[in-house]
Design a protein around this motif. Structure first.
Motif, PDB file in Angstrom:
ATOM      1  N   PRO A   1      12.166  -6.012   0.219  1.00 54.84           N
ATOM      2  CA  PRO A   1      11.860  -5.248  -0.988  1.00 54.84           C
ATOM      3  C   PRO A   1      11.884  -3.748  -0.668  1.00 54.84           C
ATOM      4  O   PRO A   1      11.543  -3.335   0.445  1.00 54.84           O
ATOM      5  CB  PRO A   1      10.437  -5.687  -1.353  1.00 54.84           C
ATOM      6  CG  PRO A   1      10.231  -6.971  -0.629  1.00 54.84           C
ATOM      7  CD  PRO A   1      11.072  -6.903   0.602  1.00 54.84           C
TER       8      PRO A   1
ATOM      9  N   TYR B   1       7.378  -1.827  -4.879  1.00 55.85           N
ATOM     10  CA  TYR B   1       6.349  -2.805  -5.262  1.00 55.85           C
ATOM     11  C   TYR B   1       5.948  -2.500  -6.701  1.00 55.85           C
ATOM     12  O   TYR B   1       6.362  -1.493  -7.281  1.00 55.85           O
ATOM     13  CB  TYR B   1       5.150  -2.720  -4.318  1.00 55.85           C
ATOM     14  CG  TYR B   1       4.495  -1.357  -4.303  1.00 55.85           C
ATOM     15  CD1 TYR B   1       3.434  -1.064  -5.152  1.00 55.85           C
ATOM     16  CD2 TYR B   1       4.963  -0.357  -3.456  1.00 55.85           C
ATOM     17  CE1 TYR B   1       2.866   0.188  -5.171  1.00 55.85           C
ATOM     18  CE2 TYR B   1       4.386   0.895  -3.457  1.00 55.85           C
ATOM     19  CZ  TYR B   1       3.341   1.169  -4.323  1.00 55.85           C
ATOM     20  OH  TYR B   1       2.776   2.410  -4.338  1.00 55.85           O
TER      21      TYR B   1
ATOM     22  N   SER C   1       9.303  -3.448  -7.996  1.00 54.66           N
ATOM     23  CA  SER C   1       9.507  -4.630  -7.147  1.00 54.66           C
ATOM     24  C   SER C   1      10.837  -5.330  -7.405  1.00 54.66           C
ATOM     25  O   SER C   1      11.186  -6.265  -6.685  1.00 54.66           O
ATOM     26  CB  SER C   1       8.350  -5.615  -7.315  1.00 54.66           C
ATOM     27  OG  SER C   1       8.294  -6.074  -8.652  1.00 54.66           O
TER      28      SER C   1
ATOM     29  N   CYS D   1      15.584  -3.847  -4.106  1.00 52.77           N
ATOM     30  CA  CYS D   1      15.580  -4.268  -2.701  1.00 52.77           C
ATOM     31  C   CYS D   1      16.401  -3.290  -1.865  1.00 52.77           C
ATOM     32  O   CYS D   1      17.059  -2.389  -2.382  1.00 52.77           O
ATOM     33  CB  CYS D   1      16.107  -5.685  -2.543  1.00 52.77           C
ATOM     34  SG  CYS D   1      17.843  -5.880  -2.976  1.00 52.77           S
TER      35      CYS D   1
END
Length: 164
Positions: free
Chosen positions: A71, A74, A78, A81
């Motif tokens: 990732p 968050y 989130s 990536c």
């Protein structure tokens, strides 16, 4: 010219020495990864275990390259990536990197990510820049002097994104 018969698969414990060697080649080159010190083999399993996925490109038992996927944010970020790619010095220019990047697009999507973001491609890493541009990735920004080279001088980092 012999064609490489390549299989792309998840990392296995038996791959640790080869992956660590490739990782360290790249760290030593100082034009891609931010790390300054080589990864010690005794720490490598733990280091790679922290990643969401480690994927290898193999020809028989020989690891030609790999990528790590994790990732990049968050909470409300989130869905983004990040991946880092490594190709053995003697396997570069043979399409290994391209196949790894294309595989990562598919796997990132399978993990539920919507965007793949490269945080700072080093501006002198011409092979990476050429590959990402050829895959129509979006050049989202530039971090002036965002990467310190081995000799202590600085060059830019380029942020690329790919909508998955």
């Amino acid at each position: 010219k012999k064609e490489i018969i390549m299989i792309i698969r998840p990392y296995e414990d038996k791959d640790i020495e080869q992956i660590t060697k490739i990782w360290n080649e790249i760290v030593e080159s100082a034009i891609a990864f931010p790390e300054e010190e080589p990864l010690k083999l005794e720490n490598a399993r733990e280091f790679f275990a922290k990643e969401l996925a480690v994927i290898c490109a193999c020809e028989g038992d020989k690891i030609l390259g790999f990528y790590v996927l994790h990732p990049n944010g968050y909470g409300r970020r989130s869905h983004i990536c990040n991946t880092s790619y490594g190709v053995r010095a003697d396997a570069r220019g043979k399409g290994v990197g391209r196949k790894l990047v294309l595989d990562s697009f598919k796997r990132c999507k399978e993990y539920g990510f919507k965007i793949l973001q490269y945080n700072g491609v080093v501006s002198i890493n011409e092979n990476a820049l050429k590959l990402y541009r050829s895959l129509n990735m979006t050049e989202a920004g530039r971090i002036e002097n965002g990467y310190r080279l081995k000799d202590g001088s600085y060059c830019d980092g380029i942020i690329f994104t790919k909508q998955l």
